[in-house]
Motif scaffolding. Structure first.
Motif, PDB file in Angstrom:
ATOM      1  N   ILE A   1       0.873  -1.173   0.000  1.00  0.00           N
ATOM      2  CA  ILE A   1       0.000   0.000   0.000  1.00  0.00           C
ATOM      3  C   ILE A   1       0.913   1.226   0.000  1.00  0.00           C
ATOM      4  CG2 ILE A   1      -1.934  -1.128   1.167  1.00  0.00           C
ATOM      5  CD1 ILE A   1      -0.990   0.293   3.775  1.00  0.00           C
ATOM      6  N   ASP A   2       0.320   2.388  -0.220  1.00  0.00           N
ATOM      7  CA  ASP A   2       1.100   3.618  -0.127  1.00  0.00           C
ATOM      8  C   ASP A   2       1.613   3.769   1.299  1.00  0.00           C
ATOM      9  OD1 ASP A   2       0.679   4.273  -2.788  1.00  0.00           O
ATOM     10  OD2 ASP A   2      -1.095   5.476  -2.346  1.00  0.00           O
ATOM     11  N   ASP A   3       2.825   4.259   1.414  1.00  0.00           N
ATOM     12  CA  ASP A   3       3.422   4.507   2.726  1.00  0.00           C
ATOM     13  C   ASP A   3       2.991   5.908   3.165  1.00  0.00           C
ATOM     14  OD1 ASP A   3       5.047   5.190   4.891  1.00  0.00           O
ATOM     15  OD2 ASP A   3       6.746   4.054   4.137  1.00  0.00           O
TER      16      ASP A   3
ATOM     17  N   ASN B   1       6.937   9.754  -1.057  1.00  0.00           N
ATOM     18  CA  ASN B   1       7.764   9.204  -2.122  1.00  0.00           C
ATOM     19  C   ASN B   1       6.985   8.075  -2.787  1.00  0.00           C
ATOM     20  OD1 ASN B   1       9.608   7.871  -3.732  1.00  0.00           O
ATOM     21  ND2 ASN B   1      11.258   7.891  -2.229  1.00  0.00           N
ATOM     22  N   PRO B   2       6.544   8.278  -4.024  1.00  0.00           N
ATOM     23  CA  PRO B   2       5.761   7.234  -4.691  1.00  0.00           C
ATOM     24  C   PRO B   2       6.545   5.963  -5.003  1.00  0.00           C
ATOM     25  CG  PRO B   2       6.272   9.017  -6.217  1.00  0.00           C
ATOM     26  CD  PRO B   2       6.754   9.455  -4.862  1.00  0.00           C
ATOM     27  N   ASN B   3       7.869   6.008  -4.880  1.00  0.00           N
ATOM     28  CA  ASN B   3       8.699   4.836  -5.153  1.00  0.00           C
ATOM     29  C   ASN B   3       9.023   4.049  -3.889  1.00  0.00           C
ATOM     30  OD1 ASN B   3       9.047   4.183  -7.771  1.00  0.00           O
ATOM     31  ND2 ASN B   3      11.161   4.881  -7.925  1.00  0.00           N
TER      32      ASN B   3
ATOM     33  N   ASP C   1      12.237   1.842  -4.635  1.00  0.00           N
ATOM     34  CA  ASP C   1      13.501   2.266  -4.024  1.00  0.00           C
ATOM     35  C   ASP C   1      13.625   1.747  -2.600  1.00  0.00           C
ATOM     36  OD1 ASP C   1      14.282   3.718  -6.266  1.00  0.00           O
ATOM     37  OD2 ASP C   1      13.295   5.542  -5.554  1.00  0.00           O
ATOM     38  N   GLY C   2      12.488   1.491  -1.994  1.00  0.00           N
ATOM     39  CA  GLY C   2      12.493   0.996  -0.625  1.00  0.00           C
ATOM     40  C   GLY C   2      11.117   0.509  -0.232  1.00  0.00           C
TER      41      GLY C   2
END
Length: 184
Positions: free
Chosen positions: A78-80, A85-87, A123-124
């Motif tokens: 899910i979105d953090d 940061n979308p990545n 990225d993470g």
């Protein structure tokens, strides 16, 4: 959506036909409490949650045991909400109590994390757990996540309990390094 495979599991999209299995694990009190949601009281509640959280969602999978075809939990990105940061995505998972302590959570989380880095180009990846949830913390650490910090008074759970959350993070470079070490 891509179907993922591990030695013992199939990770596939959740369908409406999974309602009974999802209700089975979601109605057990400790599963929901440890994940922060109210245990499901009836199948109708499960179907509503499925529409909101699981059905037709990108990068959300049902965890199915290959040997018998039973869905035992769910996992996905899910979105953090803590990062702009979308990545970077947040990992979440829940597994039925009857399947705790068998390595399923670590097996599917490792697979999904690798997929997120290699195939989605993340990225993470972050993941959180309540500070008392030692079993989930063990899974998180086995998957290579590093402790970032403790969020005090981070969440008011459905039952009114105010809880701290531990935050863990895995950086893309760290995962590639771990994968190279394992292939040697």
């Amino acid at each position: 959506m891509k179907i993922l495979y591990t030695d013992r599991l199939i990770l596939r999209p959740v369908s409406e036909n999974d309602a009974e299995d999802i209700f089975e694990y979601s109605s057990f009190p400790q599963v929901g409490i440890d994940a922060g949601w109210k245990p499901h009281e009836n199948i109708g509640e499960t179907k509503e949650v499925m529409k909101e959280v699981f059905l037709d969602k990108e990068n959300v999978w049902g965890i199915v045991i290959k040997e018998c075809g039973k869905l035992i939990g769910t996992i996905g990105f899910i979105d953090d909400v803590m990062r702009e940061n979308p990545n970077v995505k947040a990992l979440g998972y829940a597994i039925g109590k009857d399947y705790w302590g068998k390595g399923y959570a670590t097996e599917c989380a490792g697979c999904v994390v690798e997929y997120g880095i290699k195939n989605l180009g993340l990225d993470g990846i972050s993941v959180t757990c309540y500070d008392y949830n030692k079993a989930s913390e063990k899974v998180i650490k086995k998957c290579g996540f590093r402790f970032e910090g403790l969020l005090h008074k981070a969440e008011v759970r459905f039952d009114g309990a105010v809880l701290n959350k531990k935050v863990f993070f895995l950086i893309r470079k760290k995962l590639f390094f771990m994968m190279e070490e394992q292939s040697k």
